[in-house]
Design a protein around this motif. Structure first.
Motif, PDB file in Angstrom:
ATOM      1  N   LEU A 469      33.365  39.071  44.279  1.00  0.00           N
ATOM      2  CA  LEU A 469      31.756  40.167  43.810  1.00  0.00           C
ATOM      3  C   LEU A 469      31.404  40.402  45.090  1.00  0.00           C
ATOM      4  CD1 LEU A 469      31.843  39.776  39.317  1.00  0.00           C
ATOM      5  CD2 LEU A 469      33.092  41.303  40.934  1.00  0.00           C
ATOM      6  N   LEU A 470      31.281  38.908  45.644  1.00  0.00           N
ATOM      7  CA  LEU A 470      30.236  39.058  47.069  1.00  0.00           C
ATOM      8  C   LEU A 470      30.997  39.170  48.085  1.00  0.00           C
ATOM      9  CD1 LEU A 470      28.478  35.917  46.340  1.00  0.00           C
ATOM     10  CD2 LEU A 470      27.591  38.267  45.686  1.00  0.00           C
ATOM     11  N   LEU A 471      31.805  39.066  48.112  1.00  0.00           N
ATOM     12  CA  LEU A 471      33.378  39.359  48.482  1.00  0.00           C
ATOM     13  C   LEU A 471      33.208  41.457  48.509  1.00  0.00           C
ATOM     14  CD1 LEU A 471      36.233  36.840  49.422  1.00  0.00           C
ATOM     15  CD2 LEU A 471      34.273  36.798  50.804  1.00  0.00           C
ATOM     16  N   ARG A 472      33.482  41.419  47.688  1.00  0.00           N
ATOM     17  CA  ARG A 472      33.362  43.347  47.348  1.00  0.00           C
ATOM     18  C   ARG A 472      31.907  44.006  48.061  1.00  0.00           C
ATOM     19  NH1 ARG A 472      35.750  44.312  41.455  1.00  0.00           N
ATOM     20  NH2 ARG A 472      38.080  43.280  41.507  1.00  0.00           N
ATOM     21  N   ALA A 473      31.313  43.132  47.723  1.00  0.00           N
ATOM     22  CA  ALA A 473      29.281  43.784  48.215  1.00  0.00           C
ATOM     23  C   ALA A 473      29.333  43.846  49.162  1.00  0.00           C
ATOM     24  CB  ALA A 473      28.338  42.894  47.469  1.00  0.00           C
ATOM     25  N   SER A 474      30.212  42.895  50.045  1.00  0.00           N
ATOM     26  CA  SER A 474      29.874  42.921  51.352  1.00  0.00           C
ATOM     27  C   SER A 474      30.487  43.568  52.356  1.00  0.00           C
ATOM     28  CB  SER A 474      30.020  41.263  51.892  1.00  0.00           C
ATOM     29  OG  SER A 474      30.999  40.587  51.906  1.00  0.00           O
ATOM     30  N   TRP A 489      21.974  53.381  48.202  1.00  0.00           N
ATOM     31  CA  TRP A 489      22.983  53.298  48.567  1.00  0.00           C
ATOM     32  C   TRP A 489      23.338  52.184  49.369  1.00  0.00           C
ATOM     33  CZ3 TRP A 489      24.729  56.133  45.829  1.00  0.00           C
ATOM     34  CH2 TRP A 489      24.296  57.969  45.461  1.00  0.00           C
ATOM     35  N   ALA A 490      22.225  51.236  50.225  1.00  0.00           N
ATOM     36  CA  ALA A 490      22.506  49.600  50.765  1.00  0.00           C
ATOM     37  C   ALA A 490      22.189  48.209  49.633  1.00  0.00           C
ATOM     38  CB  ALA A 490      21.878  49.436  52.003  1.00  0.00           C
ATOM     39  N   SER A 491      21.365  48.766  48.891  1.00  0.00           N
ATOM     40  CA  SER A 491      20.991  48.165  47.389  1.00  0.00           C
ATOM     41  C   SER A 491      22.985  47.119  46.682  1.00  0.00           C
ATOM     42  CB  SER A 491      20.344  48.409  46.372  1.00  0.00           C
ATOM     43  OG  SER A 491      20.079  47.588  45.196  1.00  0.00           O
ATOM     44  N   LEU A 492      23.054  45.772  46.612  1.00  0.00           N
ATOM     45  CA  LEU A 492      23.764  45.238  45.977  1.00  0.00           C
ATOM     46  C   LEU A 492      23.771  44.819  44.477  1.00  0.00           C
ATOM     47  CD1 LEU A 492      25.140  42.797  49.049  1.00  0.00           C
ATOM     48  CD2 LEU A 492      25.738  44.959  48.131  1.00  0.00           C
ATOM     49  N   GLY A 493      21.648  45.489  44.111  1.00  0.00           N
ATOM     50  CA  GLY A 493      21.650  45.005  42.943  1.00  0.00           C
ATOM     51  C   GLY A 493      22.056  45.340  41.475  1.00  0.00           C
ATOM     52  N   SER A 504      35.347  43.912  36.809  1.00  0.00           N
ATOM     53  CA  SER A 504      36.484  44.890  36.074  1.00  0.00           C
ATOM     54  C   SER A 504      37.004  43.476  37.565  1.00  0.00           C
ATOM     55  CB  SER A 504      37.350  45.342  36.559  1.00  0.00           C
ATOM     56  OG  SER A 504      38.421  44.623  35.747  1.00  0.00           O
ATOM     57  N   VAL A 505      37.544  41.954  36.846  1.00  0.00           N
ATOM     58  CA  VAL A 505      38.310  41.557  38.551  1.00  0.00           C
ATOM     59  C   VAL A 505      39.338  40.364  37.068  1.00  0.00           C
ATOM     60  CG1 VAL A 505      38.146  39.296  39.148  1.00  0.00           C
ATOM     61  CG2 VAL A 505      35.855  41.479  39.277  1.00  0.00           C
ATOM     62  N   SER A 506      40.250  40.900  38.634  1.00  0.00           N
ATOM     63  CA  SER A 506      41.861  40.079  37.982  1.00  0.00           C
ATOM     64  C   SER A 506      42.611  39.296  38.666  1.00  0.00           C
ATOM     65  CB  SER A 506      43.188  40.975  37.729  1.00  0.00           C
ATOM     66  OG  SER A 506      42.464  41.688  36.404  1.00  0.00           O
ATOM     67  N   LEU A 507      42.531  38.090  38.847  1.00  0.00           N
ATOM     68  CA  LEU A 507      43.008  36.842  39.884  1.00  0.00           C
ATOM     69  C   LEU A 507      44.753  36.234  39.154  1.00  0.00           C
ATOM     70  CD1 LEU A 507      39.894  35.562  40.637  1.00  0.00           C
ATOM     71  CD2 LEU A 507      41.103  37.541  41.821  1.00  0.00           C
ATOM     72  N   LYS A 556      27.243  23.706  47.018  1.00  0.00           N
ATOM     73  CA  LYS A 556      28.028  24.282  48.456  1.00  0.00           C
ATOM     74  C   LYS A 556      29.356  24.128  48.597  1.00  0.00           C
ATOM     75  CE  LYS A 556      23.773  23.973  51.141  1.00  0.00           C
ATOM     76  NZ  LYS A 556      23.234  23.241  52.180  1.00  0.00           N
ATOM     77  N   VAL A 557      30.212  25.354  48.315  1.00  0.00           N
ATOM     78  CA  VAL A 557      31.089  25.297  48.034  1.00  0.00           C
ATOM     79  C   VAL A 557      32.376  25.786  49.417  1.00  0.00           C
ATOM     80  CG1 VAL A 557      33.623  26.197  46.709  1.00  0.00           C
ATOM     81  CG2 VAL A 557      31.010  25.572  45.150  1.00  0.00           C
ATOM     82  N   GLY A 558      33.161  25.294  49.777  1.00  0.00           N
ATOM     83  CA  GLY A 558      34.325  26.016  51.061  1.00  0.00           C
ATOM     84  C   GLY A 558      34.864  26.826  50.384  1.00  0.00           C
ATOM     85  N   PHE A 559      35.776  27.804  51.381  1.00  0.00           N
ATOM     86  CA  PHE A 559      36.223  28.966  50.774  1.00  0.00           C
ATOM     87  C   PHE A 559      37.327  29.219  52.211  1.00  0.00           C
ATOM     88  CE2 PHE A 559      33.019  31.572  51.404  1.00  0.00           C
ATOM     89  CZ  PHE A 559      33.281  33.169  52.400  1.00  0.00           C
ATOM     90  N   ASN A 560      37.333  30.075  51.317  1.00  0.00           N
ATOM     91  CA  ASN A 560      38.595  30.695  53.091  1.00  0.00           C
ATOM     92  C   ASN A 560      38.995  31.613  52.046  1.00  0.00           C
ATOM     93  OD1 ASN A 560      39.907  31.632  55.731  1.00  0.00           O
ATOM     94  ND2 ASN A 560      41.144  30.995  54.268  1.00  0.00           N
ATOM     95  N   ALA A 561      39.044  33.305  52.722  1.00  0.00           N
ATOM     96  CA  ALA A 561      39.350  33.855  52.245  1.00  0.00           C
ATOM     97  C   ALA A 561      40.256  35.243  53.072  1.00  0.00           C
ATOM     98  CB  ALA A 561      38.154  35.081  51.955  1.00  0.00           C
TER      99      ALA A 561
END
Length: 664
Positions: A469-474, A489-493, A504-507, A556-561
């Motif tokens: 969700l955060l990646l979609r927003a960015s 339009w710049a708000s992520l709220g 909806s998120v499917s992984l 804090k969680v390391g990640f790679n996308a």
């Protein structure tokens, strides 16, 4: 001392040799194949030369070409590393004939120890105890089968000129003898160019303890600590440590002196390793002598404070050993683990591909990493799939083990399968912590070390949803460009009149299971139903870290996308997810899938013929990848209709190998 050195190898050992040579003021020459044009060792060396195609036979095994390159480059010495030409007596002789120093023992010593059967005869004359077995020259099937029956079971078949677990088979009964002889011969011929075999009684629960020896041209020979290499899979070492735990001072001295006696018996020069099987009663038996630097030499360096490659170069240039036996000091304890591109959950099948993300633990006097790869490098299917060696040291075994666990937790890899979680499970196991182990450790505790569901799967899924969700927003912000930051339009709220926004998120997770989540957004927070509870998620991104808050708990969680999906690095291991795009069909392994190549490799042999009737579980075809053999078995009773690849042909991962018609 030499002014220029050619390294006849690749990967981490080439890089490791270059570092020491550079510290000694010696210029270095690298060699490379097609697959290694942009490799790390090529970039590190002062100059480099092209050898040929990617396959070792067309590149790193071309001894005459390598010697010609050394002469052309003005190198006075060649360091062979380990593997490839390191224990090839003909190559050592060629160097001797051309006036180039071979950084290793003389060709006669390599000949003496190069054949495991000949080596055992030498040790027998020297009074070193041997395990009962057959080491003769008569290699006919009739003789080998008869000797196998005489030795008894369990029986160990080994390649006479082998190493690294290649060409090695355990036989439990008479019915298995011939098939294992054939398989061991094929693998021995493929890996070492010689299919001679030896056989010996297989000890069920011994430890594998080896001794580092060193000798010079002036008659000096000493031993530099011992190492325990009992943690193995497929007879290949996975974890090594120095000194070997639990040995009495008297036994340690006895084994060290026996190793030095073995070296002196063949007028040995340079670095070598004498390997023993240590039984529970303290009896030890000679296994073999490796006439080269071992993969696990760093643990000896860590506890002795000595640079063994530097010692090798000093001895090869005619110098005396830097220390006498009485001056050798052992301080603290060291572990080494081999980080491989492989899938422990799929019979350790090697993996090839790009390292899309790589973060190593912080280097220090406690943590050392020997590696030949960088982020975005490709692990090739032509060579051993090692990514790196992780080595740790501390004042005692317990503290060194804590260092190992911490370093493994901070090691982050994405892009291909790896064995970091498997190594962590070994290090955390109570039996390993108490040094209660033998060479069957992985076989005995395999279920706890390899498989099973992980307790953090729900946590990983919820964090993956938040990350997605955060990646979609960015991405939305990037797509909108440099607009007014105060614009709605710049708000992520996710503001909505009279309602909350839904996502909806499917992984798809590591186990190929699809998980769906319907998340509601309330300001900067997300509400995720999970089972009978609801999680409140929020967070932000900072570089390659997810700053997450889950029900008030911050972490804090390391990640790679990347294009392949999301990878989260949790204390329990790494978790990979792929986003479902549109409608996804349920994934399942069909019978045909089991007849496909599980990895890139070469077809070695057809075990049946077209038209043969076969039973479920029967071996149909043998493949080889990264010097290991794999048998493709029939998924059902049927008749072989067609083979699509002949022995010797290369196949790609997922290629259909043969057609099998199911019996009516």
């Amino acid at each position: 001392m030499f002014t220029k050195l050619l390294i006849a190898n690749r990967g981490e050992i080439a890089c490791r040799i270059i570092r020491t040579a550079r510290d000694m003021g010696i210029k270095t020459v690298a060699v490379y194949s097609d697959a290694d044009r942009d490799a790390r060792h090529v970039a590190m060396a002062d100059e480099s030369f092209y050898l040929g195609e990617s396959a070792p036979a067309q590149s790193y095994l071309r001894g005459e070409l390598i010697v010609d390159i050394a002469l052309k480059a003005g190198a006075q010495a060649i360091h062979p590393g380990y593997g490839f030409l390191s224990e090839n007596a003909d190559f050592a002789r060629l160097c001797e004939a051309k006036g180039i120093a071979f950084v290793g023992p003389g060709s006669d010593a390599i000949d003496a120890m190069g054949s495991k059967s000949a080596a055992k005869l030498i040790m027998e004359k020297a009074g070193v105890p041997l395990v009962p077995g057959y080491h003769g020259d008569d290699q006919s099937n009739a003789t080998l089968v008869a000797q196998a029956k005489a030795i008894g079971f369990p029986l160990l078949i080994k390649a006479a000129y082998g190493g690294g677990g290649k060409g090695m088979r355990i036989v439990e009964s008479e019915a298995e003898i011939q098939a294992n002889i054939d398989s061991a011969r094929r693998e021995a011929a493929s890996s070492f160019g010689n299919d001679k075999l030896l056989m010996e009684r297989y000890l069920r629960q011994p430890r594998h303890v080896e001794v580092q020896v060193f000798a010079d041209t002036q008659g000096n020979a000493i031993y530099l600590s011992d190492r325990d290499c009992s943690i193995q899979r497929r007879h290949q070492k996975v974890v090594e440590e120095a000194p070997a735990p639990g040995l009495s001072d008297a036994l340690r001295k006895q084994m060290g002196e026996a190793a030095v006696a073995a070296a002196k018996a063949i007028d040995y020069v340079g670095a070598g390793t004498v390997e023993f099987l240590l039984d529970k009663d303290g009896s030890f038996y000679f296994m073999e002598m490796n006439t080269r630097l071992q993969v696990e030499h760093p643990v000896t360096e860590m506890v002795t404070g000595q640079d063994l490659v530097k010692w090798q170069l000093i001895v090869a240039s005619g110098g005396a050993l830097p220390l006498h036996q009485s001056e050798v000091q052992i301080v603290g304890h060291s572990f080494e683990v081999r980080i491989y591109a492989e899938d422990p959950n799929n019979e350790f099948l090697p993996a090839s591909g790009k390292l899309t993300f790589l973060r190593e633990p912080e280097h220090s006097r406690h943590v050392r990493i020997d590696s030949g790869v960088r982020e975005n490098d490709v692990i090739s299917n032509f060579y051993d799939p090692m990514i790196a060696k992780l080595i740790v040291w501390d004042e005692n075994r317990s503290r060194a083990l804590s260092r190992l666990l911490g370093a493994l937790e901070s090691y982050r890899i994405s892009g291909l399968k790896h064995n970091i979680e498997f190594l962590s499970n070994i290090a955390e196991h109570p039996a390993f912590a108490s040094a209660d182990f033998s060479t069957d450790f992985i076989g005995r505790y395999g279920e706890a070390l390899i498989g099973g569901s992980r307790d953090d799967s729900d946590t990983a899924f919820s964090l993956a949803v938040l990350l997605q969700l955060l990646l979609r927003a960015s991405r939305q912000v990037v797509q909108q460009g440099n607009q007014d930051p105060y614009s709605p339009w710049a708000s992520l709220g996710g503001f909505r009149l009279n309602s909350l926004r839904s996502h909806s998120v499917s992984l798809i997770d590591d186990e190929h299971q699809t998980r769906h989540a319907l998340v509601t957004q309330d300001g900067d927070s997300f509400r995720l139903p999970l089972g009978e509870s609801e999680l409140v998620l929020s967070g932000s991104l900072s570089g390659d870290q997810l700053l997450a808050e889950v029900n008030g708990h911050r972490s804090k969680v390391g990640f790679n996308a990347d294009a392949d999906g999301l990878t989260l690095f949790l204390p329990s291991g790494s978790y990979h997810f792929r986003e479902v795009q549109g409608q996804v069909l349920e994934e399942s392994a069909s019978s045909e899938d089991k007849l496909k190549a599980p990895m890139n490799g070469t077809v070695v042999a057809h075990l049946v013929a077209v038209g043969d009737k076969v039973s479920a579980g029967q071996g149909l075809l043998v493949m080889e990848a990264m010097k290991m053999e794999y048998t493709i078995e029939a998924p059902f009773d049927g008749v072989v209709s067609e083979f699509f690849f002949a022995p010797g042909e290369l196949v790609s991962d997922g290629s259909l190998l043969l057609s099998l018609t199911e019996e009516a």
